[in-house]
Design a protein around this motif. Structure first.
Motif, PDB file in Angstrom:
ATOM      1  N   ILE A 116    -106.253 125.216  93.124  1.00  0.00           N
ATOM      2  CA  ILE A 116    -106.565 124.155  94.089  1.00  0.00           C
ATOM      3  C   ILE A 116    -107.812 123.366  93.681  1.00  0.00           C
ATOM      4  O   ILE A 116    -107.822 122.132  93.743  1.00  0.00           O
ATOM      5  CB  ILE A 116    -106.743 124.758  95.497  1.00  0.00           C
ATOM      6  CG1 ILE A 116    -105.418 125.325  95.993  1.00  0.00           C
ATOM      7  CG2 ILE A 116    -107.264 123.704  96.473  1.00  0.00           C
ATOM      8  CD1 ILE A 116    -105.518 126.070  97.309  1.00  0.00           C
ATOM      9  N   GLN A 117    -108.868 124.071  93.269  1.00  0.00           N
ATOM     10  CA  GLN A 117    -110.114 123.355  92.954  1.00  0.00           C
ATOM     11  C   GLN A 117    -109.954 122.378  91.786  1.00  0.00           C
ATOM     12  O   GLN A 117    -110.309 121.207  91.929  1.00  0.00           O
ATOM     13  CB  GLN A 117    -111.234 124.363  92.669  1.00  0.00           C
ATOM     14  CG  GLN A 117    -112.594 123.701  92.444  1.00  0.00           C
ATOM     15  CD  GLN A 117    -113.728 124.709  92.456  1.00  0.00           C
ATOM     16  OE1 GLN A 117    -113.909 125.436  93.435  1.00  0.00           O
ATOM     17  NE2 GLN A 117    -114.496 124.771  91.389  1.00  0.00           N
ATOM     18  N   SER A 119    -107.226 121.028  90.715  1.00  0.00           N
ATOM     19  CA  SER A 119    -106.248 120.023  91.110  1.00  0.00           C
ATOM     20  C   SER A 119    -106.886 118.949  91.981  1.00  0.00           C
ATOM     21  O   SER A 119    -106.673 117.743  91.778  1.00  0.00           O
ATOM     22  CB  SER A 119    -105.086 120.675  91.871  1.00  0.00           C
ATOM     23  OG  SER A 119    -104.418 121.614  91.068  1.00  0.00           O
ATOM     24  N   CYS A 120    -107.679 119.376  92.951  1.00  0.00           N
ATOM     25  CA  CYS A 120    -108.345 118.401  93.825  1.00  0.00           C
ATOM     26  C   CYS A 120    -109.429 117.634  93.067  1.00  0.00           C
ATOM     27  O   CYS A 120    -109.712 116.475  93.396  1.00  0.00           O
ATOM     28  CB  CYS A 120    -108.929 119.108  95.043  1.00  0.00           C
ATOM     29  SG  CYS A 120    -107.660 119.648  96.218  1.00  0.00           S
ATOM     30  N   GLY A 124    -109.285 113.724  93.184  1.00  0.00           N
ATOM     31  CA  GLY A 124    -110.484 112.984  93.568  1.00  0.00           C
ATOM     32  C   GLY A 124    -110.990 112.106  92.449  1.00  0.00           C
ATOM     33  O   GLY A 124    -111.469 110.992  92.678  1.00  0.00           O
ATOM     34  N   VAL A 149    -100.037 117.009  94.410  1.00  0.00           N
ATOM     35  CA  VAL A 149    -100.059 117.232  95.860  1.00  0.00           C
ATOM     36  C   VAL A 149     -98.895 118.133  96.273  1.00  0.00           C
ATOM     37  O   VAL A 149     -99.044 119.025  97.117  1.00  0.00           O
ATOM     38  CB  VAL A 149    -100.005 115.889  96.617  1.00  0.00           C
ATOM     39  CG1 VAL A 149     -99.801 116.120  98.111  1.00  0.00           C
ATOM     40  CG2 VAL A 149    -101.289 115.102  96.381  1.00  0.00           C
ATOM     41  N   LEU A 152     -99.806 121.676  95.425  1.00  0.00           N
ATOM     42  CA  LEU A 152    -100.781 122.194  96.377  1.00  0.00           C
ATOM     43  C   LEU A 152    -100.114 122.549  97.702  1.00  0.00           C
ATOM     44  O   LEU A 152    -100.507 123.522  98.372  1.00  0.00           O
ATOM     45  CB  LEU A 152    -101.895 121.165  96.602  1.00  0.00           C
ATOM     46  CG  LEU A 152    -102.779 120.861  95.392  1.00  0.00           C
ATOM     47  CD1 LEU A 152    -103.802 119.788  95.743  1.00  0.00           C
ATOM     48  CD2 LEU A 152    -103.488 122.119  94.913  1.00  0.00           C
ATOM     49  N   VAL A 175    -110.379 122.728  98.391  1.00  0.00           N
ATOM     50  CA  VAL A 175    -110.142 121.282  98.444  1.00  0.00           C
ATOM     51  C   VAL A 175    -111.486 120.553  98.457  1.00  0.00           C
ATOM     52  O   VAL A 175    -111.695 119.580  97.725  1.00  0.00           O
ATOM     53  CB  VAL A 175    -109.306 120.911  99.690  1.00  0.00           C
ATOM     54  CG1 VAL A 175    -109.265 119.397  99.876  1.00  0.00           C
ATOM     55  CG2 VAL A 175    -107.886 121.457  99.561  1.00  0.00           C
ATOM     56  N   PHE A 179    -113.113 118.111  95.448  1.00  0.00           N
ATOM     57  CA  PHE A 179    -113.528 116.723  95.646  1.00  0.00           C
ATOM     58  C   PHE A 179    -115.020 116.538  95.345  1.00  0.00           C
ATOM     59  O   PHE A 179    -115.437 115.481  94.872  1.00  0.00           O
ATOM     60  CB  PHE A 179    -113.208 116.270  97.072  1.00  0.00           C
ATOM     61  CG  PHE A 179    -111.751 115.980  97.294  1.00  0.00           C
ATOM     62  CD1 PHE A 179    -111.036 115.192  96.401  1.00  0.00           C
ATOM     63  CD2 PHE A 179    -111.086 116.487  98.391  1.00  0.00           C
ATOM     64  CE1 PHE A 179    -109.696 114.926  96.593  1.00  0.00           C
ATOM     65  CE2 PHE A 179    -109.733 116.227  98.596  1.00  0.00           C
ATOM     66  CZ  PHE A 179    -109.033 115.438  97.689  1.00  0.00           C
TER      67      PHE A 179
END
Length: 306
Positions: A116-117, A119-120, A124, A149, A152, A175, A179
């Motif tokens: 997740i980290q 990917s975001c 971002g 997305v 995720l 998330v 960002f």
């Protein structure tokens, strides 16, 4: 007719091939070290470290190592970066972001945070590149963002269906940190600050947190856990995931260029999941694996220029 190839041309091609191979090796090394940093974080929390303890290992050793560099370059203006910009970078890409990220691993498995980290951070980064840096986002990159997305959402479904409220909270933490790191990267490009300069300044600024950590009894907690576990975190957090990975990534950029080196962060999730399975016995679930494959497809599309 084709002109015969000279010996100088052959040597030049061999030299270019060696440089490209070295650049790829450096990039893979950086990705592996970052992945091992994620795994060390998860292991450390299981071993009894608090997020603050891991933060100390992450920045103390590099801060002490880089302190003479920053002092020589100019402490008054923080190596030319400036105090205002340095503090902003410290929040978005330094101890503040790291502390939040470590907390997330208390709530969800390794496969969540490690996917997740990054990917975001990519999502971002694409958004800020378009809004802040006025870069054109190609159709392939926009499609890649949509696919990421989707990946995720698959991972988030596991938190909602199997982990519960704490899982959703952990996912949202990653998330946020993703960002935050995207903002860090965008500011580096906007202010034209090199990654190495930013890393040295952030590490040195983080030393101001040391008295607070000592006053909270942090060193007593470290002593209670034992020398072996502390040495492992000093290696994983303070060396591999910090200065070593940064140096290898910067070396990769210099040898193969920014566009090719941009693929490096995209392979960190897969390496993290694999290393977590082999080293600390956390195999990915079916949903985590499905989300990872989807995200990697999105990463591939997002890295393309067209």
């Amino acid at each position: 007719m084709n002109e015969p190839t000279s010996g100088a041309d052959i040597l030049s091609r061999k030299s270019d091939a060696k440089a490209a191979l070295l650049g790829v090796a450096c990039g893979l090394g950086a990705a592996l070290f970052w992945a091992l940093g994620f795994v060390a974080t998860r292991h450390g929390l299981k071993a009894g470290f608090t997020p603050a303890d891991l933060l100390m290992h992450r920045f103390l050793w590099s801060g002490l190592a880089f302190l003479p560099v920053v002092v020589r370059a100019g402490l008054g203006n923080l190596c030319g970066i400036g105090w205002g910009r340095g503090l902003a970078l410290m929040v978005l890409g330094g101890p503040v972001m790291s502390l939040i990220s470590y907390t997330g691993f208390l709530l969800v498995p390794l496969g969540h945070g490690s996917v997740i980290q990054p990917s975001c951070a990519t999502l971002g980064g694409l958004f800020l590149a378009a809004v802040l840096l006025k870069e054109r986002i190609s159709l392939s990159r926009a499609l890649g963002a949509v696919v990421i997305v989707g990946g995720l959402a698959v991972i988030g479904a596991e938190s909602i269906g199997h982990i519960g409220q704490s899982g959703v909270q952990g996912d949202l933490i990653f998330v946020l940190t993703g960002f935050m790191f995207a903002g860090f990267g965008a500011l580096l490009r906007y202010w034209r600050v090199s990654a190495f300069s930013a890393a040295t300044v952030i590490s040195v600024l983080s030393l101001v947190l040391l008295p607070i950590y000592a006053a909270s009894g942090g060193f007593g907690r470290l002593a209670a856990i034992g020398l072996a576990e502390n040495a492992l975190q000093a290696l994983g957090q303070g060396i591999l995931a910090g200065p070593a990975a940064l140096y290898l990534f910067a070396r990769s950029v210099g040898l193969v260029g920014v566009a090719r080196a941009a693929v490096v962060p995209a392979i960190v999730p897969a390496l993290t999941v694999l290393a977590g399975w082999l080293l600390i016995g956390e195999p990915p679930t079916v949903l985590q694996a499905a989300g990872l494959v989807t995200v990697l497809t999105g990463f591939y599309l997002a890295q393309r220029q067209r």
